[in-house]
Motif scaffolding. Structure first.
Motif, PDB file in Angstrom:
ATOM      1  N   UNK A  15      16.344 -42.200 -19.408  1.00  0.00           N
ATOM      2  CA  UNK A  15      16.956 -41.171 -20.240  1.00  0.00           C
ATOM      3  C   UNK A  15      15.920 -40.555 -21.164  1.00  0.00           C
ATOM      4  N   UNK A  16      16.019 -39.253 -21.325  1.00  0.00           N
ATOM      5  CA  UNK A  16      15.077 -38.517 -22.165  1.00  0.00           C
ATOM      6  C   UNK A  16      15.836 -37.486 -22.986  1.00  0.00           C
ATOM      7  N   UNK A  17      15.330 -37.230 -24.186  1.00  0.00           N
ATOM      8  CA  UNK A  17      15.978 -36.258 -25.061  1.00  0.00           C
ATOM      9  C   UNK A  17      16.030 -34.888 -24.388  1.00  0.00           C
ATOM     10  N   UNK A  18      17.133 -34.180 -24.599  1.00  0.00           N
ATOM     11  CA  UNK A  18      17.319 -32.869 -23.997  1.00  0.00           C
ATOM     12  C   UNK A  18      17.640 -31.864 -25.110  1.00  0.00           C
ATOM     13  N   UNK A  19      16.595 -31.384 -25.803  1.00  0.00           N
ATOM     14  CA  UNK A  19      16.830 -30.515 -26.968  1.00  0.00           C
ATOM     15  C   UNK A  19      17.463 -29.191 -26.576  1.00  0.00           C
ATOM     16  N   UNK A  20      18.239 -28.653 -27.493  1.00  0.00           N
ATOM     17  CA  UNK A  20      18.874 -27.358 -27.260  1.00  0.00           C
ATOM     18  C   UNK A  20      17.828 -26.257 -27.454  1.00  0.00           C
ATOM     19  N   UNK A  21      17.772 -25.330 -26.518  1.00  0.00           N
ATOM     20  CA  UNK A  21      16.771 -24.261 -26.532  1.00  0.00           C
ATOM     21  C   UNK A  21      17.454 -22.926 -26.815  1.00  0.00           C
ATOM     22  N   UNK A  22      16.800 -22.104 -27.616  1.00  0.00           N
ATOM     23  CA  UNK A  22      17.293 -20.755 -27.856  1.00  0.00           C
ATOM     24  C   UNK A  22      16.775 -19.853 -26.729  1.00  0.00           C
ATOM     25  N   UNK A  23      17.633 -19.464 -25.810  1.00  0.00           N
ATOM     26  CA  UNK A  23      17.172 -18.668 -24.656  1.00  0.00           C
ATOM     27  C   UNK A  23      16.603 -17.317 -25.060  1.00  0.00           C
ATOM     28  N   UNK A  24      17.081 -16.764 -26.173  1.00  0.00           N
ATOM     29  CA  UNK A  24      16.573 -15.464 -26.604  1.00  0.00           C
ATOM     30  C   UNK A  24      15.118 -15.552 -27.036  1.00  0.00           C
ATOM     31  N   UNK A  25      14.736 -16.666 -27.654  1.00  0.00           N
ATOM     32  CA  UNK A  25      13.340 -16.846 -28.057  1.00  0.00           C
ATOM     33  C   UNK A  25      12.443 -17.003 -26.830  1.00  0.00           C
ATOM     34  N   UNK A  26      12.935 -17.746 -25.821  1.00  0.00           N
ATOM     35  CA  UNK A  26      12.152 -17.891 -24.590  1.00  0.00           C
ATOM     36  C   UNK A  26      12.011 -16.542 -23.896  1.00  0.00           C
ATOM     37  N   UNK A  27      13.116 -15.791 -23.869  1.00  0.00           N
ATOM     38  CA  UNK A  27      13.076 -14.470 -23.245  1.00  0.00           C
ATOM     39  C   UNK A  27      12.062 -13.577 -23.960  1.00  0.00           C
TER      40      UNK A  27
END
Length: 256
Positions: A15-27
């Motif tokens: 198991x590994x941490x799955x942080x929430x990502x802001x898709x707009x920042x990646x875009x």
């Protein structure tokens, strides 16, 4: 379907941490990345360059064999030579930093051994299939032999096997190994360029260079292939030569 190394799901879960990502920042990072041809004289802080290079090394790669090397050219003399080898194009001559992305076709052996040693040191925490993969499958898949003799022998065997069951058919030659390593190196190069953009710096992947001269400047071994040279820095006002052009989506995205 018969069980084998490829389709067996490990019984020991990781198991590994799955942080929430802001898709707009990646875009924003992806859409603002452009091939910048002219840079200002602003330098890139050393800590940012090191972080971006570290992020490049997190790129996905075949069997975790990591057949890449990144030469951050910091010597003033070597940098001047490299600029000339890159045809003195502005993307090289004005760049704050130059990074040569290199694919290696022979380092898989030592890296496979490192992986095997690491897995074996963890005892029963690692499934036997993982140990078997690095002991059996990796050498079988990537060993080509002198003048690709072993690869040439493997090719008809894999063809015949493939008539009955899905079978990986490559690599079966030294040129296949170059392609294999280059694909992986290119993935890491993209990580590097996106990491630079995330830090508000820009880059330009260059394929216009004299590969033999670059090999000589860096004293690269025979199994090293220069994939691209990346110029990095801060975008100058005239750094982008025109608007981004992409052809119609339907030409490239296929739903089947």
């Amino acid at each position: 379907m018969s069980k084998n190394i490829f389709n067996t799901i490990p019984t020991k879960n990781y198991e590994e941490a799955n942080p929430k990502i802001n898709p707009e920042e990646f875009k924003k990072v992806v859409t603002s990345r452009r091939s910048v041809r002219v840079f200002t004289n602003t330098s890139i802080p050393e800590n940012i360059m090191n972080e971006c290079l570290d992020l490049a090394l997190l790129a996905p790669n075949s069997s975790n064999l990591q057949p890449w090397e990144f030469y951050w050219v910091r010597s003033k003399d070597k940098k001047q030579e490299l600029v000339k080898a890159c045809l003195s194009q502005p993307a090289a001559s004005t760049a704050a930093e130059l990074i040569v992305c290199v694919a290696r076709t022979n380092t898989w052996k030592q890296n496979a051994k490192k992986m095997l040693n690491l897995l074996e040191s963890q005892g029963d925490k690692v499934p036997k299939t993982a140990i078997d993969y690095y002991k059996k499958i990796v050498p079988l898949a990537y060993t080509q032999g002198f003048l690709s003799i072993i690869g040439t022998i493997k090719k008809p065997i894999l063809y015949i096997r493939g008539l009955k069951t899905p079978t990986p058919r490559n690599p079966v030659s030294n040129s296949d190994m170059v392609l294999w390593a280059t694909k992986t190196c290119a993935l890491a190069a993209e990580n590097l360029m996106l990491a630079l953009r995330a830090h508000s710096f820009d880059s330009c992947p260059m394929e216009g260079f004299d590969a033999q001269r670059v090999q000589k400047i860096l004293n690269l071994p025979k199994d090293a292939y220069v994939v691209m040279v990346i110029g990095a820095g801060e975008k100058a006002p005239n750094g982008v030569y025109g608007p981004r052009i992409r052809f119609e989506r339907s030409s490239f995205i296929k739903e089947v």
